[in-house]
Every structure is written in C-alpha cells, then in structure tokens.
Motif scaffolding. Sequence first.
Motif, mmCIF file in Angstrom:
data_model
loop_
_atom_site.group_PDB
_atom_site.id
_atom_site.type_symbol
_atom_site.label_atom_id
_atom_site.label_comp_id
_atom_site.label_asym_id
_atom_site.label_seq_id
_atom_site.Cartn_x
_atom_site.Cartn_y
_atom_site.Cartn_z
ATOM 1 N N LEU A 194 108.216 -29.117 12.214
ATOM 2 C CA LEU A 194 108.330 -27.990 12.936
ATOM 3 C C LEU A 194 109.431 -27.759 13.673
ATOM 4 C CD1 LEU A 194 104.632 -27.531 14.225
ATOM 5 C CD2 LEU A 194 105.736 -26.179 12.514
ATOM 6 N N ASN A 195 110.177 -29.080 14.244
ATOM 7 C CA ASN A 195 111.115 -29.069 15.030
ATOM 8 C C ASN A 195 111.063 -28.220 16.404
ATOM 9 O OD1 ASN A 195 112.819 -30.773 13.648
ATOM 10 N ND2 ASN A 195 113.215 -29.342 12.197
ATOM 11 N N ILE A 196 109.660 -28.263 16.826
ATOM 12 C CA ILE A 196 109.605 -27.687 18.401
ATOM 13 C C ILE A 196 109.299 -28.974 19.229
ATOM 14 C CG2 ILE A 196 108.811 -25.708 17.107
ATOM 15 C CD1 ILE A 196 105.882 -26.310 17.596
ATOM 16 N N PRO A 197 109.364 -28.061 20.545
ATOM 17 C CA PRO A 197 109.198 -29.131 21.638
ATOM 18 C C PRO A 197 107.769 -29.552 21.633
ATOM 19 C CG PRO A 197 110.114 -27.350 22.625
ATOM 20 C CD PRO A 197 110.071 -26.953 21.068
ATOM 21 N N GLY A 198 107.144 -30.769 22.007
ATOM 22 C CA GLY A 198 106.047 -31.255 22.027
ATOM 23 C C GLY A 198 105.550 -31.751 20.783
ATOM 24 N N GLU A 199 106.522 -31.713 19.728
ATOM 25 C CA GLU A 199 106.025 -32.243 18.543
ATOM 26 C C GLU A 199 105.522 -33.815 18.496
ATOM 27 O OE1 GLU A 199 108.429 -30.863 15.436
ATOM 28 O OE2 GLU A 199 107.290 -31.536 13.657
ATOM 29 N N ASN A 200 106.039 -34.577 19.236
ATOM 30 C CA ASN A 200 105.832 -35.823 19.158
ATOM 31 C C ASN A 200 104.762 -36.384 20.088
ATOM 32 O OD1 ASN A 200 107.694 -36.490 17.068
ATOM 33 N ND2 ASN A 200 109.532 -36.475 18.740
ATOM 34 N N SER A 201 104.161 -35.431 20.719
ATOM 35 C CA SER A 201 102.706 -35.699 21.527
ATOM 36 C C SER A 201 101.757 -36.404 20.755
ATOM 37 C CB SER A 201 102.127 -34.560 21.838
ATOM 38 O OG SER A 201 103.187 -33.634 22.479
ATOM 39 N N HIS A 202 101.021 -36.985 21.334
ATOM 40 C CA HIS A 202 99.739 -37.805 20.713
ATOM 41 C C HIS A 202 98.818 -36.737 20.229
ATOM 42 C CE1 HIS A 202 101.204 -41.480 22.208
ATOM 43 N NE2 HIS A 202 100.989 -41.102 23.612
ATOM 44 N N GLY A 203 98.481 -36.916 19.004
ATOM 45 C CA GLY A 203 97.330 -35.998 18.553
ATOM 46 C C GLY A 203 98.086 -34.856 17.551
ATOM 47 N N VAL A 204 99.409 -34.947 17.386
ATOM 48 C CA VAL A 204 100.062 -34.076 16.440
ATOM 49 C C VAL A 204 100.252 -35.091 14.916
ATOM 50 C CG1 VAL A 204 102.081 -32.505 16.018
ATOM 51 C CG2 VAL A 204 101.117 -32.810 18.095
ATOM 52 N N HIS A 205 99.860 -34.276 14.046
ATOM 53 C CA HIS A 205 100.021 -35.255 12.896
ATOM 54 C C HIS A 205 100.384 -34.311 11.552
ATOM 55 C CE1 HIS A 205 98.400 -38.766 14.802
ATOM 56 N NE2 HIS A 205 97.203 -37.928 15.190
ATOM 57 N N ALA A 206 101.106 -34.844 10.455
ATOM 58 C CA ALA A 206 101.150 -34.158 9.475
ATOM 59 C C ALA A 206 100.057 -34.110 8.470
ATOM 60 C CB ALA A 206 102.322 -34.932 8.435
ATOM 61 N N ALA A 207 99.663 -33.264 8.014
ATOM 62 C CA ALA A 207 98.342 -32.894 7.225
ATOM 63 C C ALA A 207 98.290 -33.922 6.132
ATOM 64 C CB ALA A 207 98.448 -31.414 6.497
ATOM 65 N N ARG A 208 99.471 -34.419 5.815
ATOM 66 C CA ARG A 208 99.451 -35.333 4.751
ATOM 67 C C ARG A 208 98.933 -36.650 5.208
ATOM 68 N NH1 ARG A 208 102.766 -39.737 4.431
ATOM 69 N NH2 ARG A 208 103.938 -38.762 6.029
ATOM 70 N N GLU A 209 99.188 -36.896 6.563
ATOM 71 C CA GLU A 209 98.749 -38.293 7.026
ATOM 72 C C GLU A 209 97.296 -37.955 7.040
ATOM 73 O OE1 GLU A 209 101.237 -38.071 10.582
ATOM 74 O OE2 GLU A 209 102.327 -39.650 9.893
ATOM 75 N N PHE A 210 96.569 -36.918 7.715
ATOM 76 C CA PHE A 210 95.297 -36.580 7.856
ATOM 77 C C PHE A 210 94.586 -36.677 6.646
ATOM 78 C CE2 PHE A 210 91.739 -35.254 10.338
ATOM 79 C CZ PHE A 210 91.220 -34.588 9.675
ATOM 80 N N VAL A 211 95.153 -36.185 5.416
ATOM 81 C CA VAL A 211 94.256 -36.062 4.015
ATOM 82 C C VAL A 211 94.334 -37.690 3.709
ATOM 83 C CG1 VAL A 211 94.930 -35.689 1.894
ATOM 84 C CG2 VAL A 211 95.146 -33.797 3.633
ATOM 85 N N TRP A 212 95.644 -38.429 3.770
ATOM 86 C CA TRP A 212 95.642 -39.814 3.378
ATOM 87 C C TRP A 212 94.604 -40.580 4.083
ATOM 88 C CZ3 TRP A 212 101.214 -42.128 2.704
ATOM 89 C CH2 TRP A 212 101.734 -41.470 1.907
ATOM 90 N N TRP A 213 94.410 -40.175 5.340
ATOM 91 C CA TRP A 213 93.352 -41.041 6.309
ATOM 92 C C TRP A 213 92.190 -40.644 5.582
ATOM 93 C CZ3 TRP A 213 89.595 -38.399 9.531
ATOM 94 C CH2 TRP A 213 88.945 -39.248 10.499
ATOM 95 N N TYR A 214 91.605 -39.360 5.493
ATOM 96 C CA TYR A 214 90.137 -39.209 4.834
ATOM 97 C C TYR A 214 90.131 -39.616 3.238
ATOM 98 C CZ TYR A 214 91.423 -34.434 3.392
ATOM 99 O OH TYR A 214 91.891 -33.244 2.830
ATOM 100 N N ASN A 215 91.101 -39.864 2.881
ATOM 101 C CA ASN A 215 91.193 -40.297 1.418
ATOM 102 C C ASN A 215 91.294 -41.636 1.319
ATOM 103 O OD1 ASN A 215 90.347 -37.978 -0.447
ATOM 104 N ND2 ASN A 215 92.440 -37.167 -0.122
ATOM 105 N N GLY A 216 91.419 -42.495 2.306
ATOM 106 C CA GLY A 216 91.307 -43.805 2.054
ATOM 107 C C GLY A 216 92.966 -44.461 1.649
#
Lengths: 488, 197
Positions: free
Chosen positions: A127-149
């Motif tokens: 996104l290249n916006i301030p606060g992007e590196n806060s905890h709780g911000v993830h790429a959808a890809r990471e979240f999808v990989w997470w629930y897909n094992g």
Amino acid sequence: MLSPLRASVASLVRSSSSCAKQLAVCIVGSGPAGFYTAHQLLKLYGEDVKIDILDRLPTPFGLVRTGVAPDHEDTKNVTNQFTRIAQDPRVNFFGNVNVGRDITLDEIRKLYNAVVLAYGAESDRKLNIPGENSHGVHAAREFVWWYNGHPDQRDLPVDLSRVESVAVCGIGNVALDCARILLRPVSELASTDIARHALKQLQHSKVRQVQLCARRGPVQAACTAKELKELVSMPSIAVHAQPSQLAVSEADQAQMKATRLKRRIYELISNAAVSEKPGASRDLFFQFYRNPAEIIADADNQVQAIRVEKTQLVADPVRGTVAVGTGEYEEYPVQLVLKSIGYKSLPLPGVPFDDRQGVVPNAAGRVLTGVGAAADSIVPGLYVCGWLKRGPTGIIGTNLTDAEETVASMAQDYAMTRQAPTAAVGGAGLQQLLQSRSVAVVDYAAWEQLNAHEVNRGQQQGSVRVKCAAWDELLRAAGVALPHVHAM
Amino acid sequence: MLRTVLPSLLRRCLLGAPLQELVTACSCSSLQAAGSSSAAQRWGQQQRQQQQRSHAAAFHTSTSTAHGHSSDEDEGAETISVTFVSEKDGSETTVKAPIGKHLLEVAHDNDIELEGACEASLACSTCHVIVEDEEFFHRIPEPTEDELDMLDLAFGLSETSRLGCQVIATKELDGLRVKIPSATRNFYVDGHVPKPH
C-alpha cells in the motif's frame, strides 16, 4: 495468432523429430502453469520428451492447494488431471527442492535442453502508506496461506479472539475469499480441508464485521459473479452498501450494458444491500471509492483503525478509469487489516526481472535478456509461463492458453536450432546432484504417501483431509529422511 | 500396442471415419506389428499432428483427458450425431453421443481435445464450446445463471456459447455441430484486454 503458428510448429516438430533424441525439460514450479506446460509438451512431443517438475514445497499443485479456498473443493478437481500428468512415465516430480538454495538455475540449465520458470508470485504489492508495518496488518496472500496450511505461514501472528472488525483492502476474488472465511459460520468449515490451526482460531473468533474497501466503484470491481453471489447470499451475513456509493455514472452504465459480468456484479451488490437477512449474525460492509491512506496503531503498535480517503473516478487515456483523492477522509476501527491489492513475483538471481511489472521480461514465453530488450534478444533455452510471465491475474484455466503459447515458442526454437539435444542428462543428473547435497527430495510416490496420510486423518476427523501444515510434519509424512530440514 | 489400436480402429470404422483416417491408422498399426516401433511412433505422430488429434490412445497414455466409458457400456443406448470442430485447424470429428450424456463426457469418450478442469462441477470455463447453428442453439434448454456466470469468463465468448458439460444430448440435437475455440490472449478475469508492449 496461434492458429497458423500451431500448424507450422507441428510441421517443425515433425521434421526435427525424425532425427531427435529425447528433449529433456525442467519446469520450476508445480502449479497450474507448470502442469499445463507439461501437458502441452506431452501432447506435442509424445515419447520424445522427458519432463522434471520441481517445487520448493513437498506438495505439488501450487495455489490450487495453497490458494483456492477450503470451501471451494470443486475448483480443486483439476488436481486429478495434474495427478495423471505427474504419474505419466515421462514425468517426474521433485518436491522439496529449492532453486537458488539447493541448486542454482545455472546448474539446472546445464542438465536440461530447456527450462521453464513457472514459480508464480510469492510476494505482494504494498500500500505504501504510514502505519503499514503495524502488528495486525498482513498481505491477503499470507492470510490465505495460513488458513490453507502453507508451512511458511503456520505461525502467522494473528489472534482472532481479539479481533472484532477487519478491513480488507481490495475487491478481487481473493479479497472475497478472506471476507467469506472470516464471516462464514465456522461449523460449515469443519468438514473442509482448512488448516486445523485456522479452524481452531475461527472457532474462537470474535470477528463480527468486515469492511471491504475498494478504491473505485462497483462497476470497476475485479471480482467475479460466482464468488460474489456466494458471499452476499449467505443467510448469516447482512450486506451493507451505502446508496451514494452505488450511484453509477454514464460511463458505468455503458459498461454494464456492454458486459453481462459487470451488470451481474452491480446487481448482486445492490440487491444484497437492500435484502433482509433476519438470521444474520455478522456484517459485510462494501466501502466503494475508499482508498486506504493511513493505518493507525495504538501504543503497542497494534492496528486500531484504518483511515481511508474518499475518491472519485477520472477517465485516463492510458490507464482507463482511475481513482483520484477528494481530500475527504473516513476512519473505521479495525483490529486486523488484510491487503488484497495484488500478488507480486520474486526475482530469481541470474534471471532478468521487470521490477515495475513484477514479471520476467519475455516475448511469447521466451525469456529476454533484459527489460525493454527486443523480442529476438532471448536467453536461449529459458522460458517462462504463468503469473511470472504475464502478472498475477486470471483464473486456473487461463494458464492453459498461456502454456500453449510458451510451448509453441519452445517447439519453434528447438526445431530451428536443429540441435539433437546434446545428451542432456536431465533427471539422472539432477538426482545425482541433489543426492550429493543430501537434499531430501519428495518424489511423486512420497507425495502420494503424504496425500494418503492427510486424507486418512481427514476421514478420522470428518473432513476432506487434515493437512500437514509444518515443514517437518510434511517431510515425515512423506517418508523422506530429514538430514537438513530448512526452517523458513 | 496392437490390442489398443484395433478397438480404436474398429470404432472409427463404425463411426464412418473418413477413409484417409483409416488408412493412416492401419498403416501405423502394421508398421508397429512389423516391429519398427519407434519409426512407426514417429510417423504416427506426424500423421496425428497433421490431423491435429491431440493424442491417440494407441501410442501413449492420454494426458489431458480421462477416458470415459468404453463403447461396450453404450451399446444399445440411443445416440445422436455430434460434430466437434477444432477452431485451431478446422478439423472435424463426428461422433455418436448417447442421449443423456453431456458434451464434455462425449468429447472425452472420443479422445477429443476439450479441457474439463473442474470435471463438470460449474467451477471453470475450460469446456467452453460455440454452437455453430443458431437454430440448434435455441433447442438446448436455457443456461442457468450459474452457467452464465462461468461463461462470462470464457475465452472467445460468443452469442451461441455454452459450457460443454451443461449441454445434454437429446433427440432434438441430432446433427449438432460445436466449435472448440482456439487460444486467445485474453488473460484478464474482468474482461480487460491488455495493451501490447
């Protein structure tokens, strides 16, 4: 223009195969691009080709296993076709082989007549916006990989018991997947192949709302009708869209008139926004014309809100319909932000890479010597297919025609050079090299053992399969020795 | 090898395959019988490619299609005539389709190059076919919204497009001709056509 090309390619294959030895091809990546490339090569060359398919994971099939949502089991039927290809005596699968770490591309190119890079896109647009590196911000890809094992995201730092509202940035099918998995009654997920650690979290999830933030309007949405219909027609999800955000311009109306898909998307959203869902327990908010501007975190650097700028559409002669900021802002309190604004490929050392487009520069699948190089300035024997070639767009079937083009280029080149393949050592050489480095190769039989293990566990637990979601678990279940297990 | 060639040959005879095709198949099998298998393979491969048949069961395992039911099972079932036209090279293959089977099944039963990634579950558009005759198109029961939603994503979508797995052979469709579209460069899910660069 494939039609006349294919006829001439067929004649080239005909004339060259009369004195040919076997063509040895290595495909890096075992997702749809890799398998459809193998498919086309087998059709074209018959007995005259030997194919090795490599993957850095012990499991084949790429995003069909790690991307397609758990509640979309039918979409995974294509793995039956891929399995038949992998079981073909002319094809060998080499899983748990990391090109770059276990073996270099140069070493591979010395062993084969042709190498096809089909390793997809394992990174993300920012996104290249301030606060992007806060905890709780993830790429959808990471979240999808997470629930897909996917073993690389086993430890994604997400705690859904502390999340009530989620912002998903983007409105493609991946964004819809994320929203749906978060909002779907978890009882419906138990019988799917969703990773058990994700299922457990969803069972304790406090998530009640998802804000789907799209920069542009409903007519520009990149999602498709089937997925949208599924999401908005779920009885347990109340759908909201502000009437002001559903206003359509004349240009929008013209587009809807011309394209059924656009009409459908618009109708599905506007109808859902006014339909009553008495049984609904969770809420989905469409937020159109809202561009993420800042992520606001608390004292512990934990995300607590997302700030968006309202946009309006402008017709740009080059880029089409673009969103420009209006200077007006809104804020939504959220405890999780998922960025679903596009995957991005990673460069492989030694291979030209277009960082802006996120692809390997190529002409019809032939890798070029650099960005902006002429179409005949090629890297001989090196090809590309799939997302790495054309960017992270399209559906599984898109790779069929993509592979056709790349293989047609290969066939032309091979026939043109008329080099009887210098007895390319191929798989035997690869095996020897990997063995000398103690790489624990997962061949197809080992994958089938792992596969059976997952399916059996599933049967015991009332689901399609229970995935092994950690590296050591995967390798153990595949029955390979673990001399050096590489933690990622 | 001869064992697999002969039934295929017989089937082609029964279907009234053009003489050229039979001669080709016969020659392949006799060359094989003579023992010069690799030469026969290559010659057969050339012939096949000339006819743009994706693969003949005789020479190597099919890679892209699952073989459907054998012709024994369909004996006695009423059939209609369906012609598949390949847009790639214009080649035509006319087959007997048992009433009640869908076109994807029929194609696979006859080694016709029609992809079916999701195996007829309405989760893809790879079995997209174009009905050549508008009159025949209207004899097929209307598509559901679900089919139309998948068709929206198909390459080369036309006014008479259907998903092969949703077209069931009925008496009214005897003589149906469908075209299998060739590859296009439309890689974008939302219909966007990329500018060449």
